[in-house]
Design a protein around this motif. Structure first.
Motif, mmCIF file in Angstrom:
data_model
loop_
_atom_site.group_PDB
_atom_site.id
_atom_site.type_symbol
_atom_site.label_atom_id
_atom_site.label_comp_id
_atom_site.label_asym_id
_atom_site.label_seq_id
_atom_site.Cartn_x
_atom_site.Cartn_y
_atom_site.Cartn_z
ATOM 1 N N MET A 14 -57.385 -39.442 39.126
ATOM 2 C CA MET A 14 -56.879 -38.101 38.914
ATOM 3 C C MET A 14 -56.868 -37.843 37.411
ATOM 4 O O MET A 14 -56.204 -38.531 36.664
ATOM 5 N N ASN A 15 -57.586 -36.842 36.972
ATOM 6 C CA ASN A 15 -57.586 -36.384 35.589
ATOM 7 C C ASN A 15 -57.365 -34.881 35.612
ATOM 8 O O ASN A 15 -58.299 -34.107 35.829
ATOM 9 N N VAL A 16 -56.101 -34.490 35.395
ATOM 10 C CA VAL A 16 -55.666 -33.118 35.616
ATOM 11 C C VAL A 16 -55.087 -32.542 34.333
ATOM 12 O O VAL A 16 -54.353 -33.230 33.616
ATOM 13 N N GLN B 295 -49.537 -40.113 43.151
ATOM 14 C CA GLN B 295 -50.706 -40.909 42.773
ATOM 15 C C GLN B 295 -50.480 -41.432 41.354
ATOM 16 O O GLN B 295 -50.168 -40.656 40.456
ATOM 17 N N PRO B 296 -50.660 -42.732 41.158
ATOM 18 C CA PRO B 296 -50.407 -43.291 39.824
ATOM 19 C C PRO B 296 -51.263 -42.630 38.742
ATOM 20 O O PRO B 296 -52.466 -42.467 38.900
ATOM 21 N N ALA B 297 -50.592 -42.226 37.690
ATOM 22 C CA ALA B 297 -51.246 -41.607 36.535
ATOM 23 C C ALA B 297 -50.254 -41.656 35.379
ATOM 24 O O ALA B 297 -49.059 -41.846 35.589
ATOM 25 N N VAL B 298 -50.752 -41.469 34.183
ATOM 26 C CA VAL B 298 -49.882 -41.344 33.018
ATOM 27 C C VAL B 298 -49.920 -39.898 32.551
ATOM 28 O O VAL B 298 -50.898 -39.191 32.774
ATOM 29 N N ARG B 299 -48.848 -39.488 31.902
ATOM 30 C CA ARG B 299 -48.701 -38.091 31.509
ATOM 31 C C ARG B 299 -48.640 -37.973 29.992
ATOM 32 O O ARG B 299 -48.017 -38.771 29.321
ATOM 33 N N LEU B 300 -49.280 -36.940 29.486
ATOM 34 C CA LEU B 300 -49.173 -36.585 28.081
ATOM 35 C C LEU B 300 -48.786 -35.121 27.984
ATOM 36 O O LEU B 300 -49.499 -34.249 28.489
ATOM 37 N N SER B 301 -47.640 -34.859 27.361
ATOM 38 C CA SER B 301 -47.279 -33.494 27.019
ATOM 39 C C SER B 301 -47.914 -33.203 25.674
ATOM 40 O O SER B 301 -47.746 -33.965 24.716
ATOM 41 N N GLY C 18 -57.958 -40.157 22.241
ATOM 42 C CA GLY C 18 -57.545 -41.558 22.332
ATOM 43 C C GLY C 18 -56.756 -41.830 23.604
ATOM 44 O O GLY C 18 -56.936 -42.858 24.259
ATOM 45 N N PHE C 19 -55.868 -40.911 23.966
ATOM 46 C CA PHE C 19 -55.093 -41.018 25.201
ATOM 47 C C PHE C 19 -56.023 -41.039 26.413
ATOM 48 O O PHE C 19 -55.910 -41.897 27.288
ATOM 49 N N ILE C 20 -56.958 -40.118 26.451
ATOM 50 C CA ILE C 20 -57.899 -40.032 27.573
ATOM 51 C C ILE C 20 -58.717 -41.315 27.681
ATOM 52 O O ILE C 20 -58.900 -41.852 28.775
ATOM 53 N N ALA C 21 -59.185 -41.817 26.555
ATOM 54 C CA ALA C 21 -60.024 -43.023 26.564
ATOM 55 C C ALA C 21 -59.257 -44.261 27.017
ATOM 56 O O ALA C 21 -59.852 -45.184 27.576
ATOM 57 N N SER C 22 -57.960 -44.272 26.815
ATOM 58 C CA SER C 22 -57.197 -45.482 27.129
ATOM 59 C C SER C 22 -56.529 -45.457 28.501
ATOM 60 O O SER C 22 -55.830 -46.399 28.864
ATOM 61 N N HIS C 23 -56.747 -44.395 29.277
ATOM 62 C CA HIS C 23 -56.134 -44.298 30.605
ATOM 63 C C HIS C 23 -57.165 -43.819 31.622
ATOM 64 O O HIS C 23 -57.864 -42.836 31.394
ATOM 65 N N LYS D 276 -44.608 -27.041 34.191
ATOM 66 C CA LYS D 276 -45.705 -27.986 33.958
ATOM 67 C C LYS D 276 -45.236 -29.444 34.044
ATOM 68 O O LYS D 276 -45.840 -30.249 34.747
ATOM 69 N N SER D 277 -44.159 -29.767 33.364
ATOM 70 C CA SER D 277 -43.661 -31.148 33.376
ATOM 71 C C SER D 277 -43.161 -31.548 34.757
ATOM 72 O O SER D 277 -43.395 -32.668 35.209
ATOM 73 N N THR D 278 -42.498 -30.622 35.417
ATOM 74 C CA THR D 278 -42.000 -30.900 36.769
ATOM 75 C C THR D 278 -43.156 -31.168 37.726
ATOM 76 O O THR D 278 -43.127 -32.128 38.502
ATOM 77 N N LEU D 279 -44.203 -30.343 37.665
ATOM 78 C CA LEU D 279 -45.365 -30.559 38.524
ATOM 79 C C LEU D 279 -46.061 -31.869 38.158
ATOM 80 O O LEU D 279 -46.486 -32.613 39.048
ATOM 81 N N ALA D 280 -46.167 -32.170 36.876
ATOM 82 C CA ALA D 280 -46.799 -33.424 36.465
ATOM 83 C C ALA D 280 -46.058 -34.624 37.054
ATOM 84 O O ALA D 280 -46.684 -35.548 37.588
ATOM 85 N N ARG D 281 -44.731 -34.612 36.980
ATOM 86 C CA ARG D 281 -43.949 -35.724 37.553
ATOM 87 C C ARG D 281 -44.152 -35.810 39.062
ATOM 88 O O ARG D 281 -44.258 -36.903 39.623
ATOM 89 N N LYS D 282 -44.237 -34.671 39.731
ATOM 90 C CA LYS D 282 -44.456 -34.665 41.184
ATOM 91 C C LYS D 282 -45.823 -35.272 41.515
ATOM 92 O O LYS D 282 -45.938 -36.107 42.416
ATOM 93 N N LEU D 283 -46.851 -34.877 40.796
ATOM 94 C CA LEU D 283 -48.188 -35.432 41.033
ATOM 95 C C LEU D 283 -48.229 -36.926 40.750
ATOM 96 O O LEU D 283 -48.873 -37.693 41.480
ATOM 97 N N MET D 284 -47.529 -37.357 39.720
ATOM 98 C CA MET D 284 -47.506 -38.785 39.364
ATOM 99 C C MET D 284 -46.783 -39.608 40.426
ATOM 100 O O MET D 284 -47.106 -40.780 40.618
ATOM 101 N N ALA D 285 -45.836 -39.017 41.111
ATOM 102 C CA ALA D 285 -45.132 -39.727 42.177
ATOM 103 C C ALA D 285 -46.030 -39.935 43.390
ATOM 104 O O ALA D 285 -45.840 -40.875 44.156
#
Length: 161
Positions: free
Chosen positions: A1-3, A24-30, A54-59, A13-22
């Motif tokens: 998932m790359n959203v 499917q495993p992913a890391v979040r960047l604000s 750099g964030f994208i390349a490392s996750h 935005k942050s609330t939806l990001a946390r919901k999506l991360m719950a």
């Protein structure tokens, strides 16, 4: 998932990001984390973009969220889906009024509360702003994106994502 999740401050935005991360495993960047140089001074686009790349390349799986159209435009080719949260200014203001303390942005809850009226005025100008943070620019990005995309206009729509 790359959203990428795009929208006004307080859109969810942050609330939806946390919901999506719950789901499917992913890391979040604000993008708030890379856009500013200690306080209210905006970093150069080049420096912010270098950090995001750099964030994208490392996750392998990530969610990036923010209102910075200038940064988002440059990373759109890296995402699999663009989500545009556009619930209207009054909903965003209501969300801002009840948001919990954000220790990554403010040293205390009191400091965050002192900034609330400035934030609300900024949010209120979303539909008329012509800068990187306004509805016009967000709409242009969304309309020009040729990949998978969704726009949500009510919180109940994206609460069920």
């Amino acid at each position: 998932m790359n959203v990428i999740i795009l929208g006004n401050a307080g859109a969810g935005k942050s609330t939806l990001a946390r919901k999506l991360m719950a789901e499917q495993p992913a890391v979040r960047l604000s993008l708030d984390e890379v856009a500013f140089e200690g306080g209210t001074e905006r970093r150069s686009l080049q420096d912010s973009l270098a950090d995001v790349k750099g964030f994208i390349a490392s996750h392998e799986s990530w969610i990036i969220e923010g209102c910075y159209a200038d940064i988002i435009e440059l990373i759109l080719p890296d995402c699999e889906e663009l989500i545009f949260l556009n619930p209207g200014v009054e909903v965003c203001i209501a969300h801002c009024r009840v948001r919990p303390w954000e220790p990554e942005k403010f040293s205390s809850h009191h400091e965050q509360d002192e900034n609330l009226e400035n934030l609300i005025e900024w949010v209120r100008s979303y539909e008329t702003r012509t800068d990187e943070y306004g509805l016009r620019r967000h709409r242009e990005l969304y309309e020009s994106f040729q990949g998978n995309k969704r726009e949500f206009n009510t919180p109940s729509d994206y609460a069920s994502v």
